[in-house]
Design a protein around this motif. Structure first.
Motif, mmCIF file in Angstrom:
data_model
loop_
_atom_site.group_PDB
_atom_site.id
_atom_site.type_symbol
_atom_site.label_atom_id
_atom_site.label_comp_id
_atom_site.label_asym_id
_atom_site.label_seq_id
_atom_site.Cartn_x
_atom_site.Cartn_y
_atom_site.Cartn_z
ATOM 1 N N HIS A 76 0.824 -1.215 0.000
ATOM 2 C CA HIS A 76 0.000 0.000 0.000
ATOM 3 C C HIS A 76 0.859 1.268 0.000
ATOM 4 C CE1 HIS A 76 0.858 0.913 4.264
ATOM 5 N NE2 HIS A 76 0.884 -0.400 4.425
ATOM 6 N N GLY A 77 0.192 2.412 -0.015
ATOM 7 C CA GLY A 77 0.872 3.691 0.042
ATOM 8 C C GLY A 77 0.761 4.350 1.405
ATOM 9 N N LYS A 78 1.187 5.598 1.486
ATOM 10 C CA LYS A 78 1.200 6.352 2.742
ATOM 11 C C LYS A 78 -0.214 6.572 3.279
ATOM 12 C CE LYS A 78 1.621 10.880 2.652
ATOM 13 N NZ LYS A 78 0.470 11.372 3.444
ATOM 14 N N GLY A 79 -0.362 6.361 4.584
ATOM 15 C CA GLY A 79 -1.604 6.693 5.267
ATOM 16 C C GLY A 79 -2.709 5.673 5.122
ATOM 17 N N THR A 80 -2.450 4.547 4.442
ATOM 18 C CA THR A 80 -3.480 3.518 4.283
ATOM 19 C C THR A 80 -2.979 2.237 4.960
ATOM 20 O OG1 THR A 80 -2.641 2.857 2.094
ATOM 21 C CG2 THR A 80 -4.313 4.583 2.160
ATOM 22 N N ASN A 81 -3.361 1.084 4.447
ATOM 23 C CA ASN A 81 -2.901 -0.182 5.000
ATOM 24 C C ASN A 81 -3.147 -1.282 3.975
ATOM 25 O OD1 ASN A 81 -5.712 -1.157 5.425
ATOM 26 N ND2 ASN A 81 -5.735 0.416 7.023
ATOM 27 N N ARG A 82 -2.988 -2.531 4.375
ATOM 28 C CA ARG A 82 -3.088 -3.667 3.451
ATOM 29 C C ARG A 82 -4.442 -3.751 2.753
ATOM 30 N NH1 ARG A 82 -3.667 -8.124 8.329
ATOM 31 N NH2 ARG A 82 -2.604 -6.527 9.522
ATOM 32 N N VAL A 83 -5.495 -3.243 3.382
ATOM 33 C CA VAL A 83 -6.831 -3.307 2.779
ATOM 34 C C VAL A 83 -6.868 -2.529 1.471
ATOM 35 C CG1 VAL A 83 -9.281 -2.771 3.104
ATOM 36 C CG2 VAL A 83 -7.935 -3.655 5.018
ATOM 37 N N ASP A 84 -6.024 -1.510 1.352
ATOM 38 C CA ASP A 84 -6.014 -0.670 0.157
ATOM 39 C C ASP A 84 -5.608 -1.457 -1.089
ATOM 40 O OD1 ASP A 84 -6.372 2.008 -0.928
ATOM 41 O OD2 ASP A 84 -4.215 1.992 -1.295
ATOM 42 N N VAL A 85 -4.875 -2.555 -0.906
ATOM 43 C CA VAL A 85 -4.467 -3.376 -2.055
ATOM 44 C C VAL A 85 -5.121 -4.757 -2.020
ATOM 45 C CG1 VAL A 85 -2.299 -2.198 -2.539
ATOM 46 C CG2 VAL A 85 -2.344 -4.019 -0.815
ATOM 47 N N LEU A 86 -6.189 -4.895 -1.229
ATOM 48 C CA LEU A 86 -6.846 -6.196 -1.099
ATOM 49 C C LEU A 86 -7.569 -6.606 -2.370
ATOM 50 C CD1 LEU A 86 -7.800 -8.668 0.424
ATOM 51 C CD2 LEU A 86 -9.552 -7.259 1.539
ATOM 52 N N GLU A 87 -8.350 -5.720 -2.962
ATOM 53 C CA GLU A 87 -9.071 -6.071 -4.194
ATOM 54 C C GLU A 87 -8.091 -6.434 -5.306
ATOM 55 O OE1 GLU A 87 -11.724 -3.884 -7.620
ATOM 56 O OE2 GLU A 87 -12.080 -3.281 -5.544
ATOM 57 N N LEU A 88 -7.061 -5.615 -5.469
ATOM 58 C CA LEU A 88 -6.015 -5.899 -6.459
ATOM 59 C C LEU A 88 -5.363 -7.254 -6.183
ATOM 60 C CD1 LEU A 88 -3.975 -5.132 -8.704
ATOM 61 C CD2 LEU A 88 -2.717 -3.845 -6.966
ATOM 62 N N SER A 89 -5.067 -7.516 -4.925
ATOM 63 C CA SER A 89 -4.425 -8.783 -4.558
ATOM 64 C C SER A 89 -5.313 -9.976 -4.866
ATOM 65 C CB SER A 89 -4.063 -8.768 -3.065
ATOM 66 O OG SER A 89 -3.117 -7.763 -2.790
#
Length: 289
Positions: A76-89
């Motif tokens: 992920h990027g700044k200020g977010t977490n793993r959920v931000d790349v969950l759909e992509l993953s």
């Protein structure tokens, strides 16, 4: 006059310290309700140590594909977490990749109160690579896909370890020190002249040097490995000039690039999800054997 000067200096110090803590802290650490189970994926919670000297514990999700020997780190990027790349993953998992998502330091459920824009995060990524090797994965089968600060950190991590075979980097910056001077006001609401004070306070109080992360330098030190760089044409947070500088500095290492028309910062996937996944999968299918 001396008393007035002392007051001004004290106020500057207070504002600089406030700016330092604000500039290096995530607004929220909550993951929210989403997990890989939402996408029908059986997963497990994992943790491992960063390779940095502070030995922080980092936490994430492991999305296994037992029949596959290929694995991707999704960041992920700044200020977010793993959920931000969950759909992509989940899309990458559907394409037969094992996937490791984790929260970088100072984000989500990982340890640490502050982030450092790549200075230490690059070693968090090395820690993730060490975790994957402990699971039996070979360096020739390890790739990374990352966004924004995560992408900048990933480029730097590839200069620290030869155990990442290839990387897909979305919206990375070339030099954070330069970018920070431009973003200090919109990010913290503070005037530009406070930046030197924030830089000094970060070094003294947190050991964070915002002028240290320079992916533009690191990208020329990754040997013969390959990168795919992508960026939004309308990115108002990280100018397209950073994308161009990384391409130039990377030279032959940047085997593919994609400037996405009409896309803001890290919005290429949401604007063109099918094409985005097609390009990502095609790239890693070629690179990871």
């Amino acid at each position: 006059m001396a008393e007035l000067l002392s007051i001004v200096v004290l106020l500057y110090v207070i504002v600089a310290v406030y700016g330092t803590f604000s500039f290096t802290s995530a607004p929220s650490r909550a993951l929210g309700p989403d997990t890989p189970a939402r996408y029908g994926i059986k997963y497990r919670e994992v943790s491992f140590q960063t390779a940095a000297r502070d030995k922080l514990t980092l936490r994430g999700w492991w999305l296994p594909r037992p029949a596959s020997k290929r694995v991707l780190i999704a960041l992920h990027g700044k200020g977010t977490n793993r959920v931000d790349v969950l759909e992509l993953s989940s899309k990458l998992w559907e394409n037969d990749y094992n996937v490791l998502l984790f929260d970088m330091r100072g984000h989500g459920q990982s340890d640490g109160d502050h982030f450092s824009f790549g200075q230490y995060e690059q070693f968090d990524i090395v820690g993730a690579v060490n975790f994957l090797k402990d699971q039996g994965f070979q360096p020739t089968n390890i790739g990374i896909i990352a966004r924004s600060m995560g992408a900048a950190s990933a480029i730097m991590a590839m200069s620290q370890t030869s155990d990442i075979k290839a990387g897909f980097m979305d919206s990375a910056y070339a030099d954070f020190g330069e970018l920070a001077q431009q973003q200090i006001t919109p990010t913290t609401g503070l005037p530009p002249f406070v930046f030197p004070g924030i830089t000094l306070a970060g070094r003294v109080l947190l050991g964070i040097d915002v002028e240290q992360p320079k992916p533009e330098v690191a990208i020329s030190n990754i040997g013969q490995r390959h990168l795919f760089l992508t960026h939004g044409e309308l990115d108002s947070l990280i100018p397209v000039s950073h994308f161009e500088r990384l391409k130039q500095a990377g030279g032959a290492n940047v085997t593919e690039s994609w400037l996405v028309a009409g896309a803001e910062h890290i919005q290429a996937y949401y604007l063109q999800p099918t094409e985005y996944i097609r390009r990502v999968v095609a790239f890693f299918d070629r690179e990871l054997r």
